[in-house]
Motif scaffolding. Sequence first.
Motif, PDB file in Angstrom:
ATOM      1  N   TYR A 108       0.837  -1.202   0.000  1.00 13.48           N
ATOM      2  CA  TYR A 108       0.000   0.000   0.000  1.00 13.48           C
ATOM      3  C   TYR A 108       0.872   1.253   0.000  1.00 13.48           C
ATOM      4  O   TYR A 108       0.609   2.213  -0.757  1.00 13.48           O
ATOM      5  N   TYR A 109       1.918   1.262   0.814  1.00 15.87           N
ATOM      6  CA  TYR A 109       2.822   2.412   0.861  1.00 15.87           C
ATOM      7  C   TYR A 109       3.442   2.678  -0.511  1.00 15.87           C
ATOM      8  O   TYR A 109       3.487   3.819  -0.987  1.00 15.87           O
ATOM      9  N   ARG A 110       3.899   1.625  -1.168  1.00 17.02           N
ATOM     10  CA  ARG A 110       4.527   1.804  -2.484  1.00 17.02           C
ATOM     11  C   ARG A 110       3.509   2.254  -3.539  1.00 17.02           C
ATOM     12  O   ARG A 110       3.836   3.036  -4.432  1.00 17.02           O
ATOM     13  N   ARG A 111       2.307   1.745  -3.428  1.00 17.79           N
ATOM     14  CA  ARG A 111       1.272   2.141  -4.386  1.00 17.79           C
ATOM     15  C   ARG A 111       0.947   3.630  -4.243  1.00 17.79           C
ATOM     16  O   ARG A 111       0.805   4.353  -5.236  1.00 17.79           O
ATOM     17  N   GLN A 112       0.830   4.079  -3.015  1.00 18.47           N
ATOM     18  CA  GLN A 112       0.499   5.491  -2.798  1.00 18.47           C
ATOM     19  C   GLN A 112       1.710   6.406  -2.996  1.00 18.47           C
ATOM     20  O   GLN A 112       1.578   7.532  -3.476  1.00 18.47           O
ATOM     21  N   GLY A 113       2.897   5.929  -2.588  1.00 15.24           N
ATOM     22  CA  GLY A 113       4.108   6.717  -2.761  1.00 15.24           C
ATOM     23  C   GLY A 113       4.457   7.563  -1.549  1.00 15.24           C
ATOM     24  O   GLY A 113       3.593   7.937  -0.746  1.00 15.24           O
ATOM     25  N   LYS A 114       5.717   7.869  -1.415  1.00 16.37           N
ATOM     26  CA  LYS A 114       6.233   8.627  -0.271  1.00 16.37           C
ATOM     27  C   LYS A 114       5.558   9.986  -0.139  1.00 16.37           C
ATOM     28  O   LYS A 114       5.233  10.430   0.978  1.00 16.37           O
ATOM     29  N   ASP A 115       5.348  10.675  -1.257  1.00 12.76           N
ATOM     30  CA  ASP A 115       4.790  12.025  -1.207  1.00 12.76           C
ATOM     31  C   ASP A 115       3.372  12.027  -0.632  1.00 12.76           C
ATOM     32  O   ASP A 115       2.983  12.961   0.076  1.00 12.76           O
ATOM     33  N   TYR A 116       2.623  10.977  -0.920  1.00  8.38           N
ATOM     34  CA  TYR A 116       1.265  10.860  -0.373  1.00  8.38           C
ATOM     35  C   TYR A 116       1.314  10.874   1.152  1.00  8.38           C
ATOM     36  O   TYR A 116       0.515  11.571   1.813  1.00  8.38           O
ATOM     37  N   PHE A 117       2.251  10.115   1.712  1.00 10.22           N
ATOM     38  CA  PHE A 117       2.324  10.022   3.173  1.00 10.22           C
ATOM     39  C   PHE A 117       2.937  11.270   3.783  1.00 10.22           C
ATOM     40  O   PHE A 117       2.597  11.642   4.911  1.00 10.22           O
TER      41      PHE A 117
END
Length: 709
Positions: free
Chosen positions: A538-547
Amino acid sequence: MQSFRTELENPLVEKEIIDLEKKIALFREGKIHDEKFRSLRLVRGIYGQRQPGVQMIRIKLPFGKMTVKQMLRIADVSDEYATGNMHLTTRQDVQIHFVSLDKTPELWAKLAHDDITIREACGNTVRNVTASANAGIDPEEPFDVSPYADAMFRYFLRNSISQELGRKFKIAFSSSDKDTGFTFMHDIGLIPKVKIENGKEVRGFKVMLGGGLGAQPYLAFVAYEFLEEDKFIPFTEGVVRIFDRYGERNRRHKARLKFLIEELGFETFMELVAQEQKALKNKSFQVDTTAVGQPEPAPENNIPESAKSLDIAQVTATKKYKDWYATNVFEQKQKGFYGVQIKVHLGDIPTVIVRKLAPIVETYAADDVRVTVNQGLLLKYVRPKYLPYVFAALDEIGLAEPGFDSTADVTACPGTDTCNLAISSSTGISAELERVMNEEYPDLIHNQDIKIKISGCMNGCAQHSACQIGFHGSSVKKGAAVLPALQVMLGGGIEGNGIGSIGDKVIKVPSRRGPDVLRWLINDYEANAADGEYFNNYYRRQGKDYFYKLLKPLANLDNLSPLDYVDWGKTENFETAIGVGECAGVVIDLVSTLFYESEEKLAWAKEAFELQAYADSIYHSYAAMVSSAKAFLLTQNVNCNSQHGIMKDFDTHAVQTGTITLPTDFKTYILQINENEPSEAFATSYMQDAIRFHEQVVAARQRMIMQEA
């Protein structure tokens, strides 16, 4: 005069302990330089705390194994010399704190009575060899790695090649491809493999090389997909020798093996290791696989009278028992027996609880307790009919909390409680996060996917960059004030079979907002992840910038409260107070100290030769020449950063100037060590070469002093 009686069966250990007491006395008298003494005590597991005048003692338990007798011995020592607590570490050691330096020889002697050592638990050495705690009972393991980890530990303990490395060296074994030993983040990591050749099973290991955490984490290279079982120790010896020779000595932050491999290149490094093979003590090393056998289960029908009245049906009907059974218990590969995992809050177990745990182990389990890499304990060979009794007994002493190695089982280092390097609290925030999860997200005890780890600084003792949600201690400024902070890292963890992920640095927030970071991450994941989608996916799908955008409001310093200036577990406003780190020892640059070390190593070379330990004698002679050469270069204001650099610079500043006369250049002279087999004849000639070299360098130094006068 010796202030206590040792009466140990092992004369070598007794000699070491008596020598430590003598060195402490010389230090007290001002006859040993402070920095030299620091490196000396670190090799003996004695680590300076944040609090002046007291020490942390790290007790080395190879692959985390201890018997009940050893466990009780450590408890006794903690009561007598420390605080009555045993801290379990991520490297499967036990640490005790607030120990007087003068009492450490006596403490060591008492541990040694039950074959427990503190030798090389700290400092620039091969540290404790870790392994999956369930090795030997893992249903998925090709074979038990315990005897191999034990052989590795014993081979490098007191080994002449690994007493003064540039930095620490860490080795781990996993029991299976699940890689629960985190091989991807170690200097050497080993995963057991088998293959069939000519109809016979051949054992070996997938070998990972050059991983590491800290401020600059590196994932390990694959050195071998399959290395035969008799070759892994010779290969490791070659790696350690090259690390010792070429590794950085001055720039502490660049002195780990991972940086050396980066500098040389992986292929070049492997070629150097191959060139070292001729000089090895053992070209092949057969491990005695019976050295660590399977323990005997506790006798049947041995339930104490006090437990016979237990209402089994009532116990097993409770939600806590069901949760405990689901999360803390697993069936071993030995059918009819179960492993019981014990969640230990922050790895701290009071000795009064240890003494209540001991009879539970003796009654229901095997005499083989393992410290786990997530700071817990593992009991082995429990019969299924006794599980309710074990649960009830553990629950009575507070050790039956469900959720072992789950999201709700937070790993943390001691942080600012005792460590010199810690920036902000790790234990206080860890306790708060566990409280939040227990009260607001109780189902997280069943989540084995998301792991949370917290270190007090970026150095990573709690392995915060190798988990799904990691934090490390930091600080932020608001005007003239400084606040305790947490660096948030996401997306790390085990992938399997030597593959791992390092977490991304996403954002830094005030420490008091750590619980909200957790809430926001869990709420977002539960609301938006697909069914069955793992957190890292899920983290990789959304990406660092999302978090980053998700958590950015928590980093806002315009809406601070007075509490934000106070760290977890504290009452006063936060102040940064970082001391001198000791986890990798120190660099000794005093000429007289180096000459003293050379003479000491020559004496060791002679002792080893007399014991017919020719390879050790040769390496001590080599190390003596390095020390003498470095001492000379310091008189010329030449400060070298590796042993290989010392060889080159000594040729330039001593041999080529005619100050020192050798039959060849110094590099060729000293590197006879890897051109010859470690025979008696070569050990003799090489030691004589080392003695002549040292005498010539000392004489040159004396001439310089006379000229200066």
